[in-house]
Design a protein around this motif. Sequence first.
Motif, PDB file in Angstrom:
ATOM      1  N   GLY A  21       0.825  -1.204   0.000  1.00  0.00           N
ATOM      2  CA  GLY A  21       0.000   0.000   0.000  1.00  0.00           C
ATOM      3  C   GLY A  21       0.853   1.245   0.000  1.00  0.00           C
ATOM      4  N   SER A  22       0.253   2.339   0.440  1.00  0.00           N
ATOM      5  CA  SER A  22       0.995   3.601   0.483  1.00  0.00           C
ATOM      6  C   SER A  22       1.181   3.956   1.946  1.00  0.00           C
ATOM      7  CB  SER A  22       0.209   4.688  -0.239  1.00  0.00           C
ATOM      8  OG  SER A  22      -0.973   4.962   0.456  1.00  0.00           O
ATOM      9  N   PHE A  23       2.395   4.350   2.304  1.00  0.00           N
ATOM     10  CA  PHE A  23       2.603   4.652   3.718  1.00  0.00           C
ATOM     11  C   PHE A  23       3.819   5.527   3.967  1.00  0.00           C
ATOM     12  CE2 PHE A  23       3.797   0.269   2.587  1.00  0.00           C
ATOM     13  CZ  PHE A  23       5.180   0.298   2.760  1.00  0.00           C
ATOM     14  N   ALA A  24       3.660   6.405   4.939  1.00  0.00           N
ATOM     15  CA  ALA A  24       4.795   7.032   5.617  1.00  0.00           C
ATOM     16  C   ALA A  24       4.546   6.670   7.074  1.00  0.00           C
ATOM     17  CB  ALA A  24       4.787   8.533   5.418  1.00  0.00           C
ATOM     18  N   ILE A  25       5.538   6.020   7.676  1.00  0.00           N
ATOM     19  CA  ILE A  25       5.349   5.485   9.027  1.00  0.00           C
ATOM     20  C   ILE A  25       6.537   5.901   9.884  1.00  0.00           C
ATOM     21  CG2 ILE A  25       5.272   3.341  10.412  1.00  0.00           C
ATOM     22  CD1 ILE A  25       4.042   1.985   7.901  1.00  0.00           C
ATOM     23  N   ALA A  26       6.255   6.243  11.138  1.00  0.00           N
ATOM     24  CA  ALA A  26       7.354   6.467  12.096  1.00  0.00           C
ATOM     25  C   ALA A  26       7.070   5.626  13.327  1.00  0.00           C
ATOM     26  CB  ALA A  26       7.443   7.937  12.464  1.00  0.00           C
ATOM     27  N   ALA A  27       8.150   5.087  13.912  1.00  0.00           N
ATOM     28  CA  ALA A  27       7.993   4.235  15.095  1.00  0.00           C
ATOM     29  C   ALA A  27       9.073   4.546  16.109  1.00  0.00           C
ATOM     30  CB  ALA A  27       8.076   2.763  14.672  1.00  0.00           C
ATOM     31  N   ILE A  28       8.699   4.431  17.401  1.00  0.00           N
ATOM     32  CA  ILE A  28       9.687   4.568  18.478  1.00  0.00           C
ATOM     33  C   ILE A  28       9.497   3.416  19.465  1.00  0.00           C
ATOM     34  CG2 ILE A  28      10.013   7.070  18.340  1.00  0.00           C
ATOM     35  CD1 ILE A  28       7.955   7.434  20.547  1.00  0.00           C
ATOM     36  N   HIS A  29      10.544   3.165  20.251  1.00  0.00           N
ATOM     37  CA  HIS A  29      10.488   2.120  21.282  1.00  0.00           C
ATOM     38  C   HIS A  29      10.912   2.751  22.602  1.00  0.00           C
ATOM     39  CE1 HIS A  29      11.591  -1.383  23.656  1.00  0.00           C
ATOM     40  NE2 HIS A  29      10.896  -2.123  22.796  1.00  0.00           N
ATOM     41  N   ARG A  30      10.244   2.399  23.681  1.00  0.00           N
ATOM     42  CA  ARG A  30      10.515   3.034  24.976  1.00  0.00           C
ATOM     43  C   ARG A  30      11.969   2.862  25.442  1.00  0.00           C
ATOM     44  NH1 ARG A  30       7.067   0.069  29.485  1.00  0.00           N
ATOM     45  NH2 ARG A  30       8.443   1.212  30.838  1.00  0.00           N
ATOM     46  N   GLY A  31      12.648   1.813  24.941  1.00  0.00           N
ATOM     47  CA  GLY A  31      13.991   1.544  25.449  1.00  0.00           C
ATOM     48  C   GLY A  31      15.105   1.940  24.494  1.00  0.00           C
ATOM     49  N   GLU A  32      14.770   2.624  23.370  1.00  0.00           N
ATOM     50  CA  GLU A  32      15.825   2.949  22.388  1.00  0.00           C
ATOM     51  C   GLU A  32      15.724   4.409  21.978  1.00  0.00           C
ATOM     52  OE1 GLU A  32      16.676   0.236  19.221  1.00  0.00           O
ATOM     53  OE2 GLU A  32      15.380  -1.287  20.089  1.00  0.00           O
ATOM     54  N   ARG A  33      16.870   5.071  21.881  1.00  0.00           N
ATOM     55  CA  ARG A  33      16.838   6.499  21.578  1.00  0.00           C
ATOM     56  C   ARG A  33      16.975   6.719  20.070  1.00  0.00           C
ATOM     57  NH1 ARG A  33      15.846  10.947  24.159  1.00  0.00           N
ATOM     58  NH2 ARG A  33      16.677  12.745  23.055  1.00  0.00           N
ATOM     59  N   LYS A  34      15.919   6.457  19.344  1.00  0.00           N
ATOM     60  CA  LYS A  34      15.923   6.677  17.889  1.00  0.00           C
ATOM     61  C   LYS A  34      14.484   6.667  17.359  1.00  0.00           C
ATOM     62  CE  LYS A  34      18.390   3.121  16.850  1.00  0.00           C
ATOM     63  NZ  LYS A  34      19.059   1.921  16.372  1.00  0.00           N
ATOM     64  N   ILE A  35      14.342   7.203  16.155  1.00  0.00           N
ATOM     65  CA  ILE A  35      13.057   7.095  15.439  1.00  0.00           C
ATOM     66  C   ILE A  35      13.353   6.319  14.163  1.00  0.00           C
ATOM     67  CG2 ILE A  35      11.178   8.342  14.275  1.00  0.00           C
ATOM     68  CD1 ILE A  35      11.992  10.833  15.906  1.00  0.00           C
ATOM     69  N   MET A  36      12.548   5.321  13.866  1.00  0.00           N
ATOM     70  CA  MET A  36      12.647   4.639  12.566  1.00  0.00           C
ATOM     71  C   MET A  36      11.464   5.120  11.724  1.00  0.00           C
ATOM     72  SD  MET A  36      15.334   2.728  12.599  1.00  0.00           S
ATOM     73  CE  MET A  36      15.062   2.037  10.971  1.00  0.00           C
ATOM     74  N   ALA A  37      11.720   5.378  10.434  1.00  0.00           N
ATOM     75  CA  ALA A  37      10.629   5.854   9.575  1.00  0.00           C
ATOM     76  C   ALA A  37      10.821   5.313   8.167  1.00  0.00           C
ATOM     77  CB  ALA A  37      10.592   7.372   9.570  1.00  0.00           C
ATOM     78  N   VAL A  38       9.722   5.241   7.415  1.00  0.00           N
ATOM     79  CA  VAL A  38       9.782   4.731   6.043  1.00  0.00           C
ATOM     80  C   VAL A  38       8.836   5.536   5.168  1.00  0.00           C
ATOM     81  CG1 VAL A  38       7.995   2.986   6.489  1.00  0.00           C
ATOM     82  CG2 VAL A  38       9.561   2.655   4.576  1.00  0.00           C
ATOM     83  N   LYS A  39       9.199   5.667   3.893  1.00  0.00           N
ATOM     84  CA  LYS A  39       8.309   6.350   2.944  1.00  0.00           C
ATOM     85  C   LYS A  39       8.000   5.453   1.753  1.00  0.00           C
ATOM     86  CE  LYS A  39       8.418   9.736  -0.788  1.00  0.00           C
ATOM     87  NZ  LYS A  39       7.070   9.470  -1.174  1.00  0.00           N
ATOM     88  N   ASN A  40       6.732   5.319   1.445  1.00  0.00           N
ATOM     89  CA  ASN A  40       6.325   4.647   0.212  1.00  0.00           C
ATOM     90  C   ASN A  40       5.006   5.255  -0.263  1.00  0.00           C
ATOM     91  OD1 ASN A  40       6.761   2.628  -1.784  1.00  0.00           O
ATOM     92  ND2 ASN A  40       4.942   1.602  -0.988  1.00  0.00           N
ATOM     93  N   GLU A  41       5.091   6.128  -1.275  1.00  0.00           N
ATOM     94  CA  GLU A  41       3.927   6.777  -1.884  1.00  0.00           C
ATOM     95  C   GLU A  41       3.189   7.723  -0.956  1.00  0.00           C
ATOM     96  OE1 GLU A  41       1.372   4.092  -3.949  1.00  0.00           O
ATOM     97  OE2 GLU A  41       3.047   3.035  -4.872  1.00  0.00           O
ATOM     98  N   SER A  42       3.736   8.037   0.190  1.00  0.00           N
ATOM     99  CA  SER A  42       3.212   9.113   1.039  1.00  0.00           C
ATOM    100  C   SER A  42       4.435   9.925   1.431  1.00  0.00           C
ATOM    101  CB  SER A  42       2.526   8.553   2.286  1.00  0.00           C
ATOM    102  OG  SER A  42       1.375   7.850   1.923  1.00  0.00           O
TER     103      SER A  42
END
Length: 587
Positions: free
Chosen positions: A148-169
Motif C-alpha cells: 500500500g501507500s505509507f509514511a510510518i514512524a515508530a519509536i520504542h521506549r527503550g531505544e533512543r531513535k526514530i525509525m521511519a519509512v516512505k512509500n507513496e506518502s
Amino acid sequence: MCGIVGYIGFRSAREVLLKSLKRLEYRGYDSAGVAIVNDGLKVEKKKGFIENLKVNFDGTLGIGHTRWATHGVPSDRNAHPFVDCHGNIAVVHNGIIENFMELREELISKGHVFTSETDSEVVAHLIEEYYDGSLKDAFFKAVSRLKGSFAIAAIHRGERKIMAVKNESPLVIGIGDHENFIASDIPAFLEYTNRVIVLRDGEVCEVSDDYVRVYDMEGREIRKEVQRIEWTVEDAEKGGYEHFMLKEIFEQPRAVDDTLRSLLARTSDHWGDFQRIAIVACGTSYHAGLTAKYVIEELLHIPVEVYYASEYRYRANVDDSYLAIFITQSGETADTIGAARRAKAHGHRTLAITNVVGSSITNYVDHVLYTNAGPEIGVAATKTFTSQLMALYYFAITSAERMGRISHGRYEELMRSLHRVSYWIEATLNLEDRIAEEARRVAESGNMFYIARWLNYPIALEGALKMKEISYIHAEGYPAGELKHGPLALIDDGMPVVALVPEDRLYEKMLSNIKEVSARNAYVIALSSREDVEKYVDTLLRMPKVDPLFTPFTNVVALQLLAYHTARVLGREIDKPKNLAKSVTVE
Ligand code: M6R
C-alpha cells in the motif's frame, strides 16, 4: 491523508510535536495524538482539533499525528499513535495499508489484541512480533510485509531513535544540531531548521540525536543530499490575516511573479515537439488544466484532452503517443501519481507541474515544471491555482513560439501580458470590499450557478468549487450556452447566478445567456470590465481591463474572494472545511 511528525533532541518534545502538528493540520484534523518516551512510553490522543489535545507529560523523543479518517470513524480510539500489546512501541502512519486485514488476522491468531478499527494499528503489532532487542531490525522486517501507500514512524521506549519509512506518502527529515526532525511536510519543522532530506519511495531512515541514516528496503545505506529551503516560517504562517486562505489570495501577485521568474530562469525545456496533449489532474488543478486546454488549442492548434486523474487511470490505452501533463500542487495526490505511472508505462512522454520540490510526482515523470507559490496551507487552493495557470500559459506561449505556431511579434506581446498578470491581479484584489458586500447577499442563498464561455468556463467551475468547498452552499458551474438544455429549470426567484462576461469574441453570446436567466428572475452578478453590462444584470463587479486571453487570472481571484467572504459571513471553518484535507494521498 494525515500528517506525521517526530522529534529527537534536547528540546521539549511536547512543544515541538504540538507546534509541528499544528502546521500540518491542513492534512487532516479529525483527531490528533502524540507518544513521548519519558520513563516509559506515554501516549495522549483525542478526537477533534489539535487544540483539544491536552498533553501533561514531556520528554525529548516523540512522534505525533493529525488524522483524516479513512479506515475507522474519527474517534479517540482510532486516533494515532498506536501502541503494541505491551505499550513498548508507538507508531504513526499516513496512507493506507492495503493488506491490513490479512496481517490483522495473522497477528490476532498469534495472540495480539487490537484496540481500533484502523489499518495502521497492525504496524505496531507487527513490529512487536519481530522485536528482538533492535527496533531497526524489527522495523525493516515489519515494513517488508506491508502493501500500500505509507509514511510510518515508530519509536520504542527503550531505544533512543526514530525509525521511519516512505512509500507513496510524503516524508521529509529536518537536520538540526544535536536534534533531528521528521515530518510529512517541511513547514512542520521550518521554525527549527531549514536543512532538509527528502525521502524517496522505498527509503527507510534511522534518526537519532546526532545522526540520520537512510537505507533502501534491503538495509543498504544510501547517500542523500541535504537541501536548504529558502522559505521562512512567516511564509508558512498567517502574517496578520484572519485566515490562511485570505493571506494566500493576497499573495497571488507575488506567487505568479515568482513562478514566472523561476520559469524564465530555466535554461532549456527538453520535452520537444508534440502533436497531441493529455492533461490530467484533480479538483482545482483539473480546472487549471481545462483552462490550459483552451489556451493551448488557441495558440498551438493541436488537440488537448483533459482528464480527471481518477478516471484517466482506468481508461483503455486507445491513443497514439502524446505529451501527458500532470498538474498537482502538492505532488502527492494519489490519483494523479497513479495516472502518471500509467502514462509512463504506456510510453507517453510525461511532464509534471507541481509546487513542492522533490514531491512524489517528480519520481514518476520525465520532466518537471515548478510553480513557486510558496507553501499553501488553506485547504482551498488559491495561489497555487494562479501559479499553475502561469506555468501553463508559459508552457503554451513558449511551445507555440518554438514550434512556429505564432509569430515572434505575437510571442513578445503574450510574454508582455504574462509579466502584467501580477498587476492585473492587484487591481482585482482592490475590489475586495465591493465583493464582500455582494457576499452578504450570496450567503442567504442555498443554491447558485456560475456561468461563462470558452476559457472562462473552467473558471466558472473553479468559482463554484471554491464556493461549495468553504461555504457549503450548493454551487454549479456551467458553460453559459448549456443552461437552456436542462439546468435552466432550476432557476428560482432571486437565485444568484454569477456570470463571467469578459470583452472577448463571445461577449454578445454571454449577454444573451444572461438575458435567459434574468427572464427567470435570477439575481445576476456579472464580472466584466464593460460598464454597459450593468443594464442587463442586478449587480456588476467592474473588473480591470486585461488582454482577453488572460481574463481567467482576474476572474478567478474575484471568485476566490466571493467564496471567502461568503464563508466568512456564514462563520465557516474556512481553512479547514469539513470532510476535506489538503493532500489527498488515498485513491
Ligand atoms: O495537490 P493537488 O493539486 O493534486 O490537489 C488536487 C485537489 O485535491 C485540490 O485541488 C482540491 O480540489 C482543492 N482543495 C480545491 O480547493
